[in-house]
Design a protein around this motif. Structure first.
Motif, PDB file in Angstrom:
ATOM      1  N   THR A 149       0.824  -1.211   0.000  1.00 23.15           N
ATOM      2  CA  THR A 149       0.000   0.000   0.000  1.00 23.15           C
ATOM      3  C   THR A 149       0.858   1.262   0.000  1.00 23.15           C
ATOM      4  O   THR A 149       0.526   2.251  -0.670  1.00 23.15           O
ATOM      5  N   ILE A 150       1.959   1.253   0.745  1.00 27.59           N
ATOM      6  CA  ILE A 150       2.779   2.471   0.874  1.00 27.59           C
ATOM      7  C   ILE A 150       3.942   2.518  -0.120  1.00 27.59           C
ATOM      8  O   ILE A 150       4.659   3.512  -0.171  1.00 27.59           O
ATOM      9  N   ALA A 151       4.123   1.454  -0.896  1.00 26.25           N
ATOM     10  CA  ALA A 151       5.315   1.323  -1.747  1.00 26.25           C
ATOM     11  C   ALA A 151       5.555   2.518  -2.656  1.00 26.25           C
ATOM     12  O   ALA A 151       6.700   2.916  -2.882  1.00 26.25           O
ATOM     13  N   HIS A 152       4.503   3.113  -3.179  1.00 24.87           N
ATOM     14  CA  HIS A 152       4.659   4.226  -4.125  1.00 24.87           C
ATOM     15  C   HIS A 152       4.011   5.511  -3.606  1.00 24.87           C
ATOM     16  O   HIS A 152       3.624   6.371  -4.389  1.00 24.87           O
ATOM     17  N   ASP A 153       3.921   5.623  -2.294  1.00 23.03           N
ATOM     18  CA  ASP A 153       3.278   6.781  -1.683  1.00 23.03           C
ATOM     19  C   ASP A 153       4.237   7.429  -0.681  1.00 23.03           C
ATOM     20  O   ASP A 153       4.331   7.001   0.470  1.00 23.03           O
ATOM     21  N   PRO A 154       4.973   8.450  -1.104  1.00 19.52           N
ATOM     22  CA  PRO A 154       5.962   9.085  -0.218  1.00 19.52           C
ATOM     23  C   PRO A 154       5.385   9.597   1.094  1.00 19.52           C
ATOM     24  O   PRO A 154       6.043   9.522   2.134  1.00 19.52           O
ATOM     25  N   GLU A 155       4.168  10.111   1.062  1.00 16.64           N
ATOM     26  CA  GLU A 155       3.566  10.621   2.292  1.00 16.64           C
ATOM     27  C   GLU A 155       3.265   9.501   3.280  1.00 16.64           C
ATOM     28  O   GLU A 155       3.469   9.654   4.483  1.00 16.64           O
ATOM     29  N   GLN A 156       2.796   8.371   2.769  1.00 20.68           N
ATOM     30  CA  GLN A 156       2.547   7.226   3.642  1.00 20.68           C
ATOM     31  C   GLN A 156       3.861   6.632   4.157  1.00 20.68           C
ATOM     32  O   GLN A 156       3.943   6.159   5.295  1.00 20.68           O
ATOM     33  N   GLN A 157       4.902   6.671   3.347  1.00 21.11           N
ATOM     34  CA  GLN A 157       6.218   6.203   3.790  1.00 21.11           C
ATOM     35  C   GLN A 157       6.746   7.107   4.904  1.00 21.11           C
ATOM     36  O   GLN A 157       7.357   6.627   5.870  1.00 21.11           O
ATOM     37  N   ARG A 158       6.502   8.398   4.771  1.00 25.16           N
ATOM     38  CA  ARG A 158       6.917   9.337   5.818  1.00 25.16           C
ATOM     39  C   ARG A 158       6.156   9.046   7.105  1.00 25.16           C
ATOM     40  O   ARG A 158       6.745   9.031   8.197  1.00 25.16           O
ATOM     41  N   ARG A 159       4.868   8.814   6.999  1.00 25.22           N
ATOM     42  CA  ARG A 159       4.077   8.470   8.187  1.00 25.22           C
ATOM     43  C   ARG A 159       4.591   7.169   8.817  1.00 25.22           C
ATOM     44  O   ARG A 159       4.659   7.053  10.041  1.00 25.22           O
ATOM     45  N   ASP A 160       4.979   6.229   7.999  1.00 25.40           N
ATOM     46  CA  ASP A 160       5.514   4.963   8.504  1.00 25.40           C
ATOM     47  C   ASP A 160       6.759   5.200   9.355  1.00 25.40           C
ATOM     48  O   ASP A 160       6.942   4.553  10.388  1.00 25.40           O
ATOM     49  N   ARG A 161       7.603   6.146   8.940  1.00 28.35           N
ATOM     50  CA  ARG A 161       8.825   6.449   9.694  1.00 28.35           C
ATOM     51  C   ARG A 161       8.539   7.258  10.951  1.00 28.35           C
ATOM     52  O   ARG A 161       9.175   7.060  11.988  1.00 28.35           O
ATOM     53  N   LEU A 162       7.593   8.188  10.857  1.00 33.94           N
ATOM     54  CA  LEU A 162       7.380   9.119  11.957  1.00 33.94           C
ATOM     55  C   LEU A 162       6.347   8.652  12.981  1.00 33.94           C
ATOM     56  O   LEU A 162       6.303   9.166  14.096  1.00 33.94           O
ATOM     57  N   ALA A 163       5.517   7.686  12.605  1.00 32.00           N
ATOM     58  CA  ALA A 163       4.500   7.169  13.534  1.00 32.00           C
ATOM     59  C   ALA A 163       4.594   5.643  13.591  1.00 32.00           C
ATOM     60  O   ALA A 163       3.639   4.948  13.257  1.00 32.00           O
ATOM     61  N   PRO A 164       5.731   5.114  14.019  1.00 32.94           N
ATOM     62  CA  PRO A 164       5.925   3.661  13.966  1.00 32.94           C
ATOM     63  C   PRO A 164       4.959   2.877  14.840  1.00 32.94           C
ATOM     64  O   PRO A 164       4.499   1.798  14.435  1.00 32.94           O
ATOM     65  N   PHE A 165       4.647   3.385  16.031  1.00 34.29           N
ATOM     66  CA  PHE A 165       3.737   2.624  16.888  1.00 34.29           C
ATOM     67  C   PHE A 165       2.349   2.528  16.249  1.00 34.29           C
ATOM     68  O   PHE A 165       1.740   1.448  16.211  1.00 34.29           O
ATOM     69  N   GLU A 166       1.864   3.639  15.739  1.00 35.74           N
ATOM     70  CA  GLU A 166       0.530   3.662  15.153  1.00 35.74           C
ATOM     71  C   GLU A 166       0.437   2.742  13.931  1.00 35.74           C
ATOM     72  O   GLU A 166      -0.550   2.005  13.773  1.00 35.74           O
ATOM     73  N   THR A 167       1.453   2.776  13.076  1.00 32.22           N
ATOM     74  CA  THR A 167       1.389   1.941  11.873  1.00 32.22           C
ATOM     75  C   THR A 167       1.536   0.459  12.220  1.00 32.22           C
ATOM     76  O   THR A 167       0.875  -0.391  11.621  1.00 32.22           O
TER      77      THR A 167
END
Length: 252
Positions: free
Chosen positions: A67-85
């Motif tokens: 889902t996040i493979a081609h979505d830079p904003e979702q990748q950023r969220r993955d890095r910045l909100a690790p517990f939530e993801t």
């Protein structure tokens, strides 16, 4: 240790930029192994087999990655909100098994993160290299992507802060590798120009290609010894398989 770009002459630097995860800090357990251990611990309370729970976690994680493979904003969220993801991945896995249990999902993520902390360790020769750099009066910067709370905790747990003149974390500076602005900020904090510094990293895209955009000499830390694939377009200036090799480069 080998030179990759034969055309570029190496010169002694006045400062070094280090990546943290995968360079100064390594792990003895893969994420999959950590989730497998979590599954073994929590499966009985959920009336599931460990195998079924682990497979559901893997499916959920793989779906999330697609889902996040081609979505830079979702990748950023993955890095910045690790517990939530991570919590979302676990909740989706439990839902697929008809075991909706918010409290248990939270406990599973906490257990996973404790395992990641337990199995993280300083890379061989990391402190020796940092001490060597200090003895040579080199300016040092730590440049890392991710959530500031998580990254600061790692820095504190492994006593890294005192070695560095500057620490740049994605969430704190508002920009992430491979964006050249984070490397430029590191240089500015060290009062150096790009030709006066080296970047040491393990990620060819984020660390090496990013640093090359501002003119830094780049050293790829290939801890696994797998080498560069023929298809990879990124050409580091030097490749090392052990951080101790940096000392030889600095005195050559």
């Amino acid at each position: 240790m080998k030179a990759y770009s034969e055309h570029r002459q190496i010169s002694h630097p006045r400062g070094l930029l280090f990546d943290m995860d995968g360079v100064l800090l390594l792990t003895s357990q893969s994420p999959a192994q950590s989730w497998q251990e979590v599954a073994c611990s929590f499966a009985p309370a959920l009336d599931l087999s460990a195998e079924a729970l682990f497979e559901a976690l893997q499916r959920s994680y793989q779906s999330y990655q697609r889902t996040i493979a081609h979505d830079p904003e979702q990748q950023r969220r993955d890095r910045l909100a690790p517990f939530e993801t991570r919590l979302e991945v676990v909740e989706d896995a439990l839902a697929s098994l008809h075991r909706v249990h918010k409290e248990m999902a939270v406990e599973m993520v906490h257990a996973y993160e404790r395992l990641r902390d337990t199995h993280r360790f300083l890379a061989p020769h990391a402190l020796e290299v940092l001490q060597f750099c200090r003895q040579r009066s080199l300016a040092l910067a730590l440049v890392t992507n991710g959530n500031a709370t998580y990254q600061r905790l790692k820095i504190a747990q492994h006593g890294l802060a005192s070695w560095f003149d500057a620490v740049l974390i994605e969430e704190e500076v508002g920009v992430a590798k491979p964006d050249p602005r984070i490397f430029q900020q590191a240089l500015e904090r060290l009062h150096l120009r790009a030709p006066e510094a080296w970047m040491i990293g393990d990620d060819l895209t984020r660390d090496i290609a990013g640093a090359q955009q501002v003119g830094l000499l780049t050293i790829w830390y290939d801890a696994s010894g797998g080498g560069l694939s023929k298809e990879n377009p990124v050409h580091p200036d030097w490749i090392v398989h052990d951080l101790a090799e940096l000392c030889s480069l600095l005195t050559s």
